[in-house]
Scaffold this active site. Structure first.
Site, PDB file in Angstrom:
ATOM      1  N   HIS A  59      -3.715 -16.733  -9.709  1.00 26.91           N
ATOM      2  CA  HIS A  59      -1.798 -16.172  -9.422  1.00 26.91           C
ATOM      3  C   HIS A  59      -1.776 -16.798  -7.923  1.00 26.91           C
ATOM      4  O   HIS A  59      -1.882 -16.496  -7.447  1.00 26.91           O
ATOM      5  CB  HIS A  59      -2.373 -14.845  -8.962  1.00 26.91           C
ATOM      6  CG  HIS A  59      -1.324 -13.548  -8.245  1.00 26.91           C
ATOM      7  ND1 HIS A  59       0.123 -13.805  -9.043  1.00 26.91           N
ATOM      8  CD2 HIS A  59      -1.255 -13.581  -7.228  1.00 26.91           C
ATOM      9  CE1 HIS A  59       0.616 -12.926  -8.322  1.00 26.91           C
ATOM     10  NE2 HIS A  59      -0.338 -13.024  -7.079  1.00 26.91           N
TER      11      HIS A  59
ATOM     12  N   GLY B 286       1.239  -1.253  -0.128  1.00 29.10           N
ATOM     13  CA  GLY B 286      -0.105   0.086   0.151  1.00 29.10           C
ATOM     14  C   GLY B 286       0.732   0.831  -0.318  1.00 29.10           C
ATOM     15  O   GLY B 286       0.321   2.410  -1.288  1.00 29.10           O
TER      16      GLY B 286
HETATM   17  N1  LIG Z   1      -2.096 -10.035  -6.127  1.00 25.80           N
HETATM   18  C1  LIG Z   1      -0.066  -9.739  -5.409  1.00 25.80           C
HETATM   19  O1  LIG Z   1       0.335 -10.172  -6.661  1.00 25.80           O
HETATM   20  C2  LIG Z   1      -0.113  -9.626  -4.505  1.00 25.80           C
HETATM   21  C3  LIG Z   1       1.626  -9.193  -4.794  1.00 25.80           C
HETATM   22  C4  LIG Z   1       2.380  -8.936  -3.654  1.00 25.80           C
HETATM   23  C5  LIG Z   1       1.475  -8.896  -2.244  1.00 25.80           C
HETATM   24  N2  LIG Z   1       0.274  -8.667  -1.972  1.00 25.80           N
HETATM   25  C6  LIG Z   1      -0.808  -8.981  -0.869  1.00 25.80           C
HETATM   26  O2  LIG Z   1      -0.780  -7.513  -0.978  1.00 25.80           O
HETATM   27  C7  LIG Z   1      -1.827  -7.735   1.403  1.00 25.80           C
HETATM   28  C8  LIG Z   1      -0.368  -7.112   1.146  1.00 25.80           C
HETATM   29  O3  LIG Z   1       0.741  -7.046   1.829  1.00 25.80           O
HETATM   30  P1  LIG Z   1       1.722  -6.028   2.318  1.00 25.80           P
HETATM   31  O4  LIG Z   1       3.261  -6.979   1.916  1.00 25.80           O
HETATM   32  O5  LIG Z   1       1.773  -4.821   2.096  1.00 25.80           O
HETATM   33  O6  LIG Z   1       1.513  -6.454   3.182  1.00 25.80           O
HETATM   34  P2  LIG Z   1       1.697  -5.693   4.822  1.00 25.80           P
HETATM   35  O7  LIG Z   1       1.688  -6.431   6.506  1.00 25.80           O
HETATM   36  O8  LIG Z   1       3.248  -5.008   4.699  1.00 25.80           O
HETATM   37  O9  LIG Z   1       0.372  -4.507   4.494  1.00 25.80           O
HETATM   38  C9  LIG Z   1      -0.888  -5.207   5.066  1.00 25.80           C
HETATM   39  C10 LIG Z   1      -1.444  -3.821   6.599  1.00 25.80           C
HETATM   40  O10 LIG Z   1      -2.983  -4.134   6.386  1.00 25.80           O
HETATM   41  C11 LIG Z   1      -3.045  -3.354   8.078  1.00 25.80           C
HETATM   42  N3  LIG Z   1      -4.180  -4.021   7.811  1.00 25.80           N
HETATM   43  C12 LIG Z   1      -4.680  -5.419   8.735  1.00 25.80           C
HETATM   44  N4  LIG Z   1      -6.300  -5.305   9.042  1.00 25.80           N
HETATM   45  C13 LIG Z   1      -6.825  -4.717   7.981  1.00 25.80           C
HETATM   46  C14 LIG Z   1      -8.114  -3.808   8.425  1.00 25.80           C
HETATM   47  N5  LIG Z   1      -9.179  -4.861   8.744  1.00 25.80           N
HETATM   48  N6  LIG Z   1      -8.586  -2.939   7.607  1.00 25.80           N
HETATM   49  C15 LIG Z   1      -7.661  -1.729   7.156  1.00 25.80           C
HETATM   50  N7  LIG Z   1      -5.873  -2.222   7.475  1.00 25.80           N
HETATM   51  C16 LIG Z   1      -5.077  -3.480   7.359  1.00 25.80           C
HETATM   52  C17 LIG Z   1      -2.058  -4.200   8.061  1.00 25.80           C
HETATM   53  O11 LIG Z   1      -2.148  -3.064   9.771  1.00 25.80           O
HETATM   54  C18 LIG Z   1      -1.334  -3.543   7.631  1.00 25.80           C
HETATM   55  O12 LIG Z   1      -0.882  -2.066   7.486  1.00 25.80           O
HETATM   56  C19 LIG Z   1      -1.194  -9.569   1.191  1.00 25.80           C
HETATM   57  O13 LIG Z   1      -2.080 -10.250   1.563  1.00 25.80           O
HETATM   58  C20 LIG Z   1       0.044  -9.477   0.690  1.00 25.80           C
HETATM   59  O14 LIG Z   1      -0.170 -11.228  -0.100  1.00 25.80           O
HETATM   60  C21 LIG Z   1      -0.295  -9.261  -2.912  1.00 25.80           C
END
Ligand SMILES: NC(=O)c1ccc[n+]([C@@H]2O[C@H](COP(=O)([O-])OP(=O)(O)OC[C@H]3O[C@@H](n4cnc5c(N)ncnc54)[C@H](O)[C@@H]3O)[C@@H](O)[C@H]2O)c1
Length: 311
Positions: free
Chosen positions: A176, A14
């Site tokens: 994916h 994010g």
């Molecule tokens: N689609 C893709 O290609 C792809 C690639 C990379 C990561 N991802 C996915 O993206 C997601 C995020 O990854 P990341 O590395 O940023 O994780 P991260 O743990 O760094 O960040 C996740 C954030 O979500 C927040 N969060 C948790 N519950 C929440 C809620 N109810 N409301 C709002 N915020 C909330 C947490 O506080 C945290 O800051 C993961 O599920 C990961 O698997 C997907």
């Protein structure tokens, strides 16, 4: 014209997405929402301090209140947990599925015109939850996954062949996950077959290398997953929407007979423009790819068993 973009989750993906958006896209308001108020606000302050260097006009709002997303044009969902070493997709779905469902209900009320892009994993099922819970129609709800996998594949082919990545054509589609479809037969260099550039051993090994790239990264980082390439892949989708470029990019979308599948989300090439998905570009499948799709459907059905109540 995209005015307001909300990013749910100010973690690695994010926050990096927010930085990419401010650097590359022209829009008026960026909202960061995280359950952890301090993470959203601290990230916003750090981003705010790039204004003097990047010179963007975008206003930045942040916090843990869902109300902040009101009237967003685009909402991106990166909230929840990222896969850690040893975690299964089922483990992830139990946590992230419920957060996605709750977020979808809020989007439906507060940002009913938004285009929604799912990023959190397990991506195809999270996209399915948003599609079903929002009921916006599939043009406006899709997931980023296959475009990241495609970028990974194109990078590997470019490195091996010594040819600039822009001259290489090919894409990854389907799930994916490690069941993604990486088909060497679809690869072209400047429209021609790739046999003279790439040897058989490389091509035979390519699908596995692409399929395992995410796990390879988690294996090194241990407590987090990839974020630079994923966030840029999302930014590229938003650029295509905001500039109405009508680029063909594979995204996860609810299928209704395409690829021979129904009531399942997976990656397929789509024309991306102002309305979100403008067209689905359906590929002609080989027998092997049809079998791959069948396998993906089976796994998806298993994951559907742990969907949040109400989907
Ligand atoms: N689609 C893709 O290609 C792809 C690639 C990379 C990561 N991802 C996915 O993206 C997601 C995020 O990854 P990341 O590395 O940023 O994780 P991260 O743990 O760094 O960040 C996740 C954030 O979500 C927040 N969060 C948790 N519950 C929440 C809620 N109810 N409301 C709002 N915020 C909330 C947490 O506080 C945290 O800051 C993961 O599920 C990961 O698997 C997907």
């Amino acid at each position: 014209m995209v005015n307001k973009i909300t990013v749910f989750g100010s973690g690695a993906v994010g926050a990096t997405l927010a930085y990419n958006l401010l650097s590359r896209v022209s829009f008026s308001e960026l909202v960061l929402i995280d359950i952890n108020d301090g993470i959203a606000k601290g990230t916003a302050l750090d981003l705010e301090d790039t204004r003097g260097l990047l010179n963007f006009p975008t206003k930045i709002l942040a916090g843990n209140s869902l109300e902040l997303m009101k009237d967003s044009d685009i909402v991106v969902f990166t909230a929840g947990v990222a896969r850690k070493d040893g975690m299964t997709r089922m483990d992830l779905l139990k946590i992230n599925g419920q957060i996605a469902f709750d977020t979808a209900k809020a989007i439906k009320t507060l940002a009913p015109q938004a285009i929604v892009i799912a990023v959190s994993n397990p991506l195809d099922v999270i996209t399915y939850i948003f599609t079903r819970a929002l009921d916006f129609g599939r043009k406006r709800v899709f997931g980023m996954g296959s475009s990241l996998d495609t970028s990974r594949m194109l990078g590997m082919v470019s490195n091996e062949s010594g040819v600039n990545v822009t001259s290489i054509d090919g894409y990854v589609f389907g799930a994916h996950s490690e069941d993604m479809i990486v088909s060497g037969e679809r690869l072209r260099i400047n429209g021609e077959g790739i046999d003279s550039f790439l040897g058989k051993p490389f091509l035979d090994a390519l699908p596995k290398r692409v399929q395992l790239r995410g796990a390879e990264i988690v294996g090194q980082l241990k407590n987090r997953s990839a974020y630079f390439a994923p966030s840029l892949a999302v930014c590229r989708l938003i650029e295509a929407i905001s500039k109405n470029t009508r680029e063909v990019i594979p995204v996860a979308v609810l299928l209704d007979g395409e690829l021979g599948a129904k009531d399942i989300c997976m990656g397929v090439s789509c024309v991306i423009g102002r309305g979100g998905i403008e067209e689905i570009v359906e590929p002609k499948l080989s027998h092997k790819e049809e079998q791959d799709i069948d396998r993906i459907e089976k796994v998806f059905q298993e994951l559907k068993e742990v969907l949040p109540v109400g989907i």
